[in-house]
Design an enzyme around this catalytic site. Sequence first.
Site, PDB file in Angstrom:
ATOM      1  N   GLU A 381       0.806  -1.230   0.000  1.00  0.00           N
ATOM      2  CA  GLU A 381       0.000   0.000   0.000  1.00  0.00           C
ATOM      3  C   GLU A 381       0.840   1.282   0.000  1.00  0.00           C
ATOM      4  O   GLU A 381       0.598   2.203   0.787  1.00  0.00           O
ATOM      5  CB  GLU A 381      -0.961  -0.004   1.198  1.00  0.00           C
ATOM      6  N   VAL A 382       1.827   1.335  -0.864  1.00  0.00           N
ATOM      7  CA  VAL A 382       2.640   2.549  -0.986  1.00  0.00           C
ATOM      8  C   VAL A 382       1.845   3.592  -1.783  1.00  0.00           C
ATOM      9  O   VAL A 382       1.389   3.323  -2.900  1.00  0.00           O
ATOM     10  CB  VAL A 382       3.982   2.250  -1.687  1.00  0.00           C
TER      11      VAL A 382
END
Length: 595
Positions: A381-382
Site C-alpha cells: 500500500e505505498v
Amino acid sequence: ARALEVVMIFRLLVDFGIVDAVHHSVGRSVNVLEHHPKSLHATNEHASLHSQKPFAGAWVTNLGHGSKGKLVLPKPVKYEPDMNGKQLVLASAFDFREAEGCAQSPSGLLGHAFSRYSQLLKATAKSAPSNYARKLMQQKDSLEQISAEREEGIVLRGLDVLIATDKEVLELGMDESYQLDIRMPRVLITANTVWGAIRALETFSQLVSRDSKQGDLVVDEAKIQDEPRFAHRGVMIDTSRHFLTLPTIMEVLDAMAYSKLNVLHWHMVDDQSFPFESVALPKLVMGAFSAEHVYTHSDVKKVIEHARRLGIRVVPEFDQPGHTESWGVGYPELLSKCPTKVSEKGPFDPTVNTTMVLMKMLLRELSELFPDKNLHIGGDEVDETCWMGDPEVMSRMRSMNIRDPKMLQSFYEQQVTRATADVGKTPIVWEEVFANMDKMYSIHPSTWIQVWMGGLDNWKDTMDRITKEGFHALLSAALVLEHHQLWKWLEGLLKSGSPDFPGTKEQKQLVHGGEACMWGEFVDSANIIPFLWARVAAVAERLWSPQETQNEDEAEDRLNAFRCHLIARDINAEPITIGSFCDKEYQSSYHSPQK
C-alpha cells in the site's frame, strides 16, 4: 482498511510413518499432584498474565468411548481407539518422565513442558459445551457402560517421552511429528524432536477428561500418529495502530501453542506509532504514542523466550517504504512530502542515499535481536501519488532514469531485500512488491511473497504467478470478519481449502503455509483475545490437519469444544455458534465498587 483478515489455506500433504516404541520410564519426572509454583514460575518468569493464575483445566464430560478423539483440535492425521473400548484412569501420582534413551534437552525445554502440562492436569473444571456432550452421548452407549471400573488393571501411572535427537533449533521445517500411545501402564510419546513432544503433550491434555460420577481423570486407550500439513502456521498481530501489553502478547502465544500454531508475525510499527526502542536509531521511538507504549530490547527478548518454550518462532515486521509516518517523527529526512495529506508526510524517499543508510543500520540491529531466519519488511500500500506530488522526488527520479512510481518502488525494494539478505535474513514482503516489480530492479531471489488480497478464491492466479517465478510464498487471503458472520466464514474456510491453484507440483512446494492476519485498527489489549479466539483455531486446523478434513459438523464440534478448553484455561475466547456453552464459563476479574 484491513480491520481483520484471515487465512485460506491449501495443502502440501505428506505421508506419515508409524514408529514403534518400547515403554521404559526412567530419569527425571514431574508429578502431577505435586504443586510446583516455584519451579513453574522460575522456569518461565515471563509467563503470561493468565498463566500466572491457577489453571482451571480443560476437561470434557464423559462422551463415550472414542468420542473424545473427535474433539482434538487440530484434528490429528490418524486416531485409533482401542478396539476393546477400554477407558483408563490416571493414577493419583500420575507423573511425566523422560523415557530410557530419550535425548537430553540442552536448554530444559522438555522440563518446562512437563511443568506446564502437570499444571493443566490438575484442573477440575470441564470445558466441553454441555449441549454437545448430550449430543454425543445420544450416539454412544449408556453412561453405565461408559463408566470404567476402578481397579488396578486400568490405572495409568504416568507418561513417558522418548525423543530421538537433542536438536532444539526453531526453524522452518522443524520436525513436529509425534506418536502418542495411550495404554497401560504408562502413556508413551515418541517424537524426533522436542517440538513434536510438545505438540503431543497438548493433544494428550485435550483427550483427558474428568469422570462426572467418580471424579477421576480418565482417558480412552488409543494410538495417535500426527504431523502438520504446513511448516509455517502463523498469526499476525499489529502493535502500532493500538498498543498491546506484554501480558497480552504472552496470552496470544499461549493460545497459539494450544492450537499448534508455530509463528508469531509481529507487525510492530506502522503510520500510527513506532513502539520499538531502537538502539541504532534512537530517535525512532519518538514516534511512539508515549514513553509507556514502547517495547525495549529486554521486552522483545522476553517475548522471544516465552515463544521459544512453546515451539513458536517470532518473525518481526517493519513495514516500509509506505506506512511510515511514525518513522518521520524522529527522522523526517526519511520521508517524502505528500501534498494530498494533512500531515504532508509521504512514504520513504528512495531517491536519497540517507534512506538506505539508516535502513541498513536498523536491519543490522534487528538481525542481531531476532534469531529467526525470516524478517518481514512490508512493502504494501505505498501511496504513489505522494511521490508524484513531491517535486524534489520527481526531479531526482528523472536524473536516475526512473520513469514512474512503480519503477521507483522496485528500485527501492531491490536495495532493501538485498540489504536484508546481507545481514543473514530471508526477507518477506507483501504481494504488491511482486505485482509492481520492474524487470530492471528485481528483488532478491530468496524473498518470500505473502499473498493477502483476493478473498476466498481470487488469490490463485497471484499465487501461480509468484511461484512460477520461483519465489517462496505464504497465504493470507484477505477476509474482513464481523461477529455475526463468524460461522459463515468458518464454513467458507472448510470448503475452500483446495490446493488447486494453476501450478505444478514444484510450484505448490514453494508455498510454506499461511497466517491469520489481525491488523489493529479496532483491537487492543481489551479485545484482541476474543477477536482472535477461537476463530483462529479454524485456521490452525486448516494448516495442520489433512486436506480432507472438511466435515463442517465435526469441525463445529471441535471448535466448540476447543473454545471451552480455552475458557477453562482463562483465555477469553468468544462463542463460535449460537446456543453453545461451556460447563465452566469465563470468569471476569471485574469487581463492582458497590457493596
